[in-house]
Scaffold this active site. Structure first.
Site, PDB file in Angstrom:
ATOM      1  N   HIS A 188      13.405 -16.276   4.559  1.00  9.99           N
ATOM      2  CA  HIS A 188      12.468 -17.868   3.820  1.00  9.99           C
ATOM      3  C   HIS A 188      12.058 -17.961   2.988  1.00  9.99           C
ATOM      4  CE1 HIS A 188      10.885 -21.750   4.491  1.00  9.99           C
ATOM      5  NE2 HIS A 188      10.019 -21.411   4.733  1.00  9.99           N
ATOM      6  N   ASP A 209       0.564 -19.290   5.952  1.00 14.82           N
ATOM      7  CA  ASP A 209       1.183 -20.003   5.317  1.00 14.82           C
ATOM      8  C   ASP A 209       0.693 -20.348   4.084  1.00 14.82           C
ATOM      9  OD1 ASP A 209       3.586 -21.809   5.467  1.00 14.82           O
ATOM     10  OD2 ASP A 209       2.917 -22.780   7.074  1.00 14.82           O
TER      11      ASP A 209
HETATM   12  C1  HEM Z   1       9.156 -22.803  11.315  1.00 10.96           C
HETATM   13  C2  HEM Z   1       8.510 -22.845   9.702  1.00 10.96           C
HETATM   14  C3  HEM Z   1       8.500 -23.013   9.085  1.00 10.96           C
HETATM   15  C4  HEM Z   1       7.633 -21.442   9.025  1.00 10.96           C
HETATM   16  C5  HEM Z   1       7.127 -21.124  10.575  1.00 10.96           C
HETATM   17  C6  HEM Z   1       7.785 -21.171   7.244  1.00 10.96           C
HETATM   18  C7  HEM Z   1       6.680 -20.292   7.011  1.00 10.96           C
HETATM   19  C8  HEM Z   1       6.928 -20.203   5.614  1.00 10.96           C
HETATM   20  C9  HEM Z   1       5.830 -18.752   5.079  1.00 10.96           C
HETATM   21  C10 HEM Z   1       5.509 -17.495   6.082  1.00 10.96           C
HETATM   22  C11 HEM Z   1       5.985 -18.389   3.381  1.00 10.96           C
HETATM   23  C12 HEM Z   1       5.615 -17.173   2.829  1.00 10.96           C
HETATM   24  C13 HEM Z   1       4.298 -17.765   2.443  1.00 10.96           C
HETATM   25  C14 HEM Z   1       4.533 -19.072   1.528  1.00 10.96           C
HETATM   26  O1  HEM Z   1       4.375 -18.909   0.548  1.00 10.96           O
HETATM   27  O2  HEM Z   1       3.179 -19.803   2.465  1.00 10.96           O
HETATM   28  C15 HEM Z   1       7.270 -20.007   3.004  1.00 10.96           C
HETATM   29  C16 HEM Z   1       6.941 -20.424   2.137  1.00 10.96           C
HETATM   30  C17 HEM Z   1       7.480 -21.045   1.134  1.00 10.96           C
HETATM   31  N1  HEM Z   1       8.120 -22.705   2.603  1.00 10.96           N
HETATM   32 FE1  HEM Z   1       8.009 -22.547   4.472  1.00 10.96          FE
HETATM   33  N2  HEM Z   1       7.873 -22.128   6.705  1.00 10.96           N
HETATM   34  C18 HEM Z   1       8.656 -22.620   7.146  1.00 10.96           C
HETATM   35  C19 HEM Z   1       9.533 -24.168   7.154  1.00 10.96           C
HETATM   36  C20 HEM Z   1       9.776 -24.498   5.636  1.00 10.96           C
HETATM   37  C21 HEM Z   1      10.387 -26.168   5.604  1.00 10.96           C
HETATM   38  C22 HEM Z   1      11.078 -26.975   6.817  1.00 10.96           C
HETATM   39  C23 HEM Z   1      10.283 -25.753   4.117  1.00 10.96           C
HETATM   40  C24 HEM Z   1      11.095 -27.327   2.996  1.00 10.96           C
HETATM   41  C25 HEM Z   1      11.908 -27.631   3.155  1.00 10.96           C
HETATM   42  C26 HEM Z   1       9.510 -24.524   3.659  1.00 10.96           C
HETATM   43  C27 HEM Z   1       9.247 -24.738   2.110  1.00 10.96           C
HETATM   44  C28 HEM Z   1       8.140 -23.205   1.736  1.00 10.96           C
HETATM   45  C29 HEM Z   1       8.362 -23.100   0.174  1.00 10.96           C
HETATM   46  C30 HEM Z   1       8.240 -24.202  -0.515  1.00 10.96           C
HETATM   47  C31 HEM Z   1       7.858 -21.808   0.233  1.00 10.96           C
HETATM   48  C32 HEM Z   1       7.377 -21.426  -0.231  1.00 10.96           C
HETATM   49  C33 HEM Z   1       8.096 -20.186  -1.672  1.00 10.96           C
HETATM   50  C34 HEM Z   1       8.087 -19.897  -3.008  1.00 10.96           C
HETATM   51  O3  HEM Z   1       7.960 -20.482  -3.823  1.00 10.96           O
HETATM   52  O4  HEM Z   1       7.866 -18.184  -3.125  1.00 10.96           O
HETATM   53  N3  HEM Z   1       9.218 -23.987   4.552  1.00 10.96           N
HETATM   54  N4  HEM Z   1       7.047 -20.540   4.500  1.00 10.96           N
END
Ligand code: HEM
Length: 306
Positions: A205, A136
């Site tokens: 996601h 993450d």
């Molecule tokens: C259970 C809740 C969540 C989990 C387990 C989760 C997990 C992850 C993971 C594994 C990634 C890919 C690696 C990274 O770039 O960090 C990611 C990317 C991302 N997440 Fe989440 N996330 C969650 C909730 C959210 C929420 C609520 C938001 C915003 C409303 C969010 C926004 C983002 C963004 C902006 C990225 C990067 C996307 C990109 O530009 O490639 N995430 N998240």
């Protein structure tokens, strides 16, 4: 103009997040004074919700209440709840005891009139992974790009930040019951290599949240940490932004509010809380509350140590 330093620093081994609510509006001013003389170092972030700002007759342009969302029926009745509180405190520390010491010292310092709505102990898991096992924070902006994403660049609130805080509850058994390929497709990355999948579905996601795919781009600085134990596990999601629109645009798309396509994360996780807070800039190592209440709004107070 100096941001609260812990906003820009990565999580340490443990964290502790408090959400507090005012029980008596007349306590808002004494609380304001207490926070105004609290030295803020690199282990502490403090944010204020819109109701607190109102209670001190202040104004923070761009701050609002967290919006609840209802997902399309295909998502099995999932919802994005709003549990807006008044004050949000995030501690980061190398060990749990140190975080607790700081939290207790802070609570002793504050006058009455606050109730603890949530007190969540968070931790770093396997070098920065979510409890699902996926890394993450990979696409977090770095260096000056992190500043640009998280910190208000100019105007009266310059140096401050807004934060979206949301506790998500995982169903890790549901995730574990899926074939590995299906799990990777939920996130859109290979769990072992962390490579983005070329064939990731639109529900993945990383497809739903791709920061550059928003107009304007929705860059934010995520500082989420896992929490939980034997009974319940999840992610305490924290995203700092120069405004709240960027988080809200991404959340809306995840929740299928734009095109009816719901983020596949909802197949194994649900948000249980959600709040927006303004994290003021620092002046002389203390929260600069003047932009909120004006120069006459904060009486001079002696230093206190936490
Ligand atoms: C259970 C809740 C969540 C989990 C387990 C989760 C997990 C992850 C993971 C594994 C990634 C890919 C690696 C990274 O770039 O960090 C990611 C990317 C991302 N997440 Fe989440 N996330 C969650 C909730 C959210 C929420 C609520 C938001 C915003 C409303 C969010 C926004 C983002 C963004 C902006 C990225 C990067 C996307 C990109 O530009 O490639 N995430 N998240």
């Amino acid at each position: 103009m100096t941001p609260q330093p812990a906003i820009l620093l990565p999580p340490l081994a443990v964290g502790q997040v408090l959400t507090l609510r005012l029980t008596a509006a007349q306590q808002a001013k004494p609380l304001l004074r207490a926070f105004a003389c609290l030295p803020i170092d690199d282990s502490l972030v403090v944010g204020f919700g819109w109701h607190f700002v109102q209670a001190v007759s202040g104004n923070v342009p761009g701050l609002r209440g967290f919006p609840a969302m209802t997902l399309p029926e295909s998502a099995g009745g999932a919802a994005v709840p709003a549990t807006q509180a008044d004050i949000w405190v995030y501690m980061r520390a190398a060990e749990a005891g140190a975080a607790l010491d700081r939290v207790l010292a802070l609570m002793r310092l504050l006058p009455g009139g606050l109730t603890i709505v949530e007190d969540v102990a968070t931790f770093t898991y396997r070098g920065g992974r979510d409890l699902s096992g996926y890394e993450d924070g990979t696409e977090n902006p770095l260096g000056t790009a992190a500043d640009a994403a998280a910190i208000i660049p100019n105007g009266p609130l310059a140096g401050g930040s807004f934060v979206a805080a949301q506790r998500w509850v995982h169903d890790l058994s549901a995730l574990a019951a899926m074939p590995r390929k299906e799990q990777d497709a939920i996130v859109g990355r290979d769990r072992d290599s962390n490579e983005e999948l070329a064939s990731a579905p639109t529900t993945a996601h990383v497809k739903r949240t791709a920061q550059e795919s928003f107009d304007p781009p929705a860059f934010m600085l995520r500082r989420s940490m896992p929490y939980g134990g034997a009974r319940e596990q999840g992610l305490y999601f924290v995203a700092y932004g120069a405004d709240l629109d960027r988080f809200e645009g991404v959340m809306r798309r995840m929740a299928g509010q734009d095109d009816g396509v719901v983020d596949a994360l909802f197949r194994f996780s649900r948000p249980a809380t959600g709040g927006y807070y303004w994290c003021p800039a620092l002046k002389d190592g203390k929260l600069d509350l003047v932009p909120m209440v004006g120069a006459g709004g904060v009486d001079a107070m002696p230093d206190v140590a936490v």
